[in-house]
Design a protein around this motif. Structure first.
Motif, mmCIF file in Angstrom:
data_model
loop_
_atom_site.group_PDB
_atom_site.id
_atom_site.type_symbol
_atom_site.label_atom_id
_atom_site.label_comp_id
_atom_site.label_asym_id
_atom_site.label_seq_id
_atom_site.Cartn_x
_atom_site.Cartn_y
_atom_site.Cartn_z
ATOM 1 N N GLU A 6 0.819 -1.211 0.000
ATOM 2 C CA GLU A 6 0.000 0.000 0.000
ATOM 3 C C GLU A 6 0.857 1.269 0.000
ATOM 4 O O GLU A 6 1.905 1.336 0.649
ATOM 5 N N ASP A 7 0.377 2.271 -0.751
ATOM 6 C CA ASP A 7 0.925 3.627 -0.711
ATOM 7 C C ASP A 7 2.426 3.687 -0.999
ATOM 8 O O ASP A 7 3.140 4.531 -0.456
ATOM 9 N N ALA A 26 -2.270 -1.364 -3.572
ATOM 10 C CA ALA A 26 -3.340 -0.392 -3.336
ATOM 11 C C ALA A 26 -2.745 1.007 -3.198
ATOM 12 O O ALA A 26 -1.777 1.207 -2.455
ATOM 13 N N ARG A 27 -3.314 1.945 -3.943
ATOM 14 C CA ARG A 27 -2.903 3.344 -3.894
ATOM 15 C C ARG A 27 -1.404 3.533 -4.146
ATOM 16 O O ARG A 27 -0.760 4.404 -3.560
ATOM 17 N N THR A 46 -5.412 -1.523 -7.060
ATOM 18 C CA THR A 46 -6.589 -0.745 -6.691
ATOM 19 C C THR A 46 -6.201 0.711 -6.440
ATOM 20 O O THR A 46 -5.282 0.982 -5.652
ATOM 21 N N ASP A 47 -6.870 1.615 -7.150
ATOM 22 C CA ASP A 47 -6.611 3.050 -7.003
ATOM 23 C C ASP A 47 -5.138 3.390 -7.220
ATOM 24 O O ASP A 47 -4.568 4.238 -6.526
ATOM 25 N N CYS A 48 -4.516 2.733 -8.179
ATOM 26 C CA CYS A 48 -3.109 2.974 -8.483
ATOM 27 C C CYS A 48 -2.960 3.943 -9.652
ATOM 28 O O CYS A 48 -3.869 4.090 -10.471
ATOM 29 N N THR A 49 -1.812 4.581 -9.716
ATOM 30 C CA THR A 49 -1.493 5.508 -10.801
ATOM 31 C C THR A 49 -0.309 4.978 -11.584
ATOM 32 O O THR A 49 0.715 4.608 -10.997
ATOM 33 N N ARG A 67 -10.211 1.252 -10.738
ATOM 34 C CA ARG A 67 -10.146 2.704 -10.573
ATOM 35 C C ARG A 67 -8.720 3.223 -10.725
ATOM 36 O O ARG A 67 -8.291 4.145 -10.020
ATOM 37 N N CYS A 68 -7.979 2.646 -11.629
ATOM 38 C CA CYS A 68 -6.595 3.058 -11.856
ATOM 39 C C CYS A 68 -6.516 4.150 -12.927
ATOM 40 O O CYS A 68 -7.376 4.255 -13.797
ATOM 41 N N THR A 69 -5.468 4.943 -12.849
ATOM 42 C CA THR A 69 -5.219 6.010 -13.801
ATOM 43 C C THR A 69 -3.980 5.675 -14.619
ATOM 44 O O THR A 69 -2.925 5.352 -14.052
#
Length: 197
Positions: A6-7, A26-27, A46-49, A67-69
């Protein structure tokens, strides 16, 4: 699956040919990472860039990018089989010649994407945003495009057979030479006001 990472930020890393199996992120931020010829299976992001990441010739099976960019990424000859990319956003990415088989790409933003000649088969793409996307000569067969935004999209020469085209308005979309089947023709005719029979 192991506990998610994460992060974290991965920057200028060489993951060429990496096998990413049963791993979760994640993130996380992936910046200028080389994922060329990498292989993922049952991986979850998840929610990664992803920024300036090379996915060239990478293969992804039953993985999820939720929800990735994706910004300025290169997906030349990348393959996604049975993958879930719901809620993702692609901006200024090289997506040709992308290959997608099955999976769920619903709520994905592909605004102004260059999708010429890509192949997408039997995928769910509900409410996908293809505004002003260039899908000329692409294959979008057996695809669920219900609720899709197609304003200004170019579908010339596109193979659309077997896809849900209830959201298609041929007055706002370029469709010359696109291939559809008889049932789809009826749906489109009714959508623009024709009475059949």
């Amino acid at each position: 699956m192991a506990d998610p990472i994460e992060d974290e930020t991965f920057e200028d890393d060489d993951w060429y040919g990496e096998e990413i199996v049963d791993r979760a992120y994640a993130r996380c931020r992936f910046l200028r990472v080389d994922l060329s010829e990498a292989f993922s299976r049952n991986a979850t992001f998840t929610d990664c860039t992803f920024g300036n990441v090379r996915f060239n010739a990478s293969r992804h099976v039953d993985s999820a990018f939720l929800r990735c960019t994706f910004n300025r990424c290169n997906l030349f000859e990348a393959e996604f089989t049975g993958c879930k990319l719901t809620g993702g956003t692609f901006t200024d990415c090289d997506l040709r010649p992308l290959r997608v088989t099955g999976g769920d790409w619903s709520f994905v933003s592909l605004v102004r994407a260059d999708l010429r000649g890509v192949t997408i088969r039997e995928a769910r793409m509900r409410e996908v945003d293809l505004s002003q996307a260039n899908c000329a000569e692409a294959t979008l067969s057996g695809v669920d495009l219900s609720g899709a935004t197609l304003d200004g999209a170019v579908l010339t020469g596109c193979d659309l057979r077997g896809s849900d085209l209830t959201a298609l308005d041929p007055t706002t979309t370029a469709v010359r030479g696109a291939r559809i089947d008889a049932d789809q023709a009826v749906v489109i005719a009714q959508a623009i006001g024709f009475t059949i029979g």
